[in-house]
Write an enzyme that holds these catalytic residues in place. Structure first.
Site, PDB file in Angstrom:
ATOM      1  NE  ARG A   1      -3.780   0.059   2.073  1.00  0.00           N
ATOM      2  CZ  ARG A   1      -4.481   0.602   3.039  1.00  0.00           C
ATOM      3  NH1 ARG A   1      -4.473   0.103   4.242  1.00  0.00           N
ATOM      4  NH2 ARG A   1      -5.228   1.670   2.809  1.00  0.00           N
ATOM      5  CB  CYS A   2       4.164   1.959   1.286  1.00  0.00           C
ATOM      6  SG  CYS A   2       5.522   3.148   1.293  1.00  0.00           S
TER       7      CYS A   2
END
Length: 115
Positions: A10-11
């Site tokens: 998600r980063c």
């Protein structure tokens, strides 16, 4: 020797670092550390491989949980390592490891040091 990346999909920086490594054709083992959290002792090893003086350098100090646990005032290294193990959101990412060396993928180009 292949690389290992402690990755959070998600980063954006983590995704960019992984993509950069893969673009170079380097074999990489991906560890989704939010699901497969390193032990406190593994985190201590990562701190050493990164060349950091304190576990705090591996922490995301702007996370709410950092403030909630009042980690700013914590001086015990083991307590900091335990906090990251119990709350993996506190672990800065991505971490790229090759043998006894590691770098943070911030910026992603840091990973090129290990290729």
């Amino acid at each position: 020797m292949s690389l290992v990346i402690y990755h959070n999909p998600r980063c954006s920086k983590s995704r960019q670092t992984l993509a950069l490594i893969e673009e170079k054709g380097v074999q990489v083992e991906t560890i989704k550390y939010l699901d497969d959290t390193p032990s406190a002792s593994e985190l201590a090893t990562l701190v050493k491989k990164l060349g950091f003086n304190s576990a705090r350098e591996l922490m995301r100090t702007k996370e709410d949980i950092y403030k909630e646990l009042d980690l700013k005032n914590e001086t015990d290294e083991q307590a900091l390592l335990n906090a990251m193990h119990q709350n993996p959101k506190l672990i800065e990412r991505p971490i790229v490891v090759k043998g006894d060396k590691a770098v943070l993928g911030r910026p992603p180009e840091n990973a090129l040091e290990l290729i």
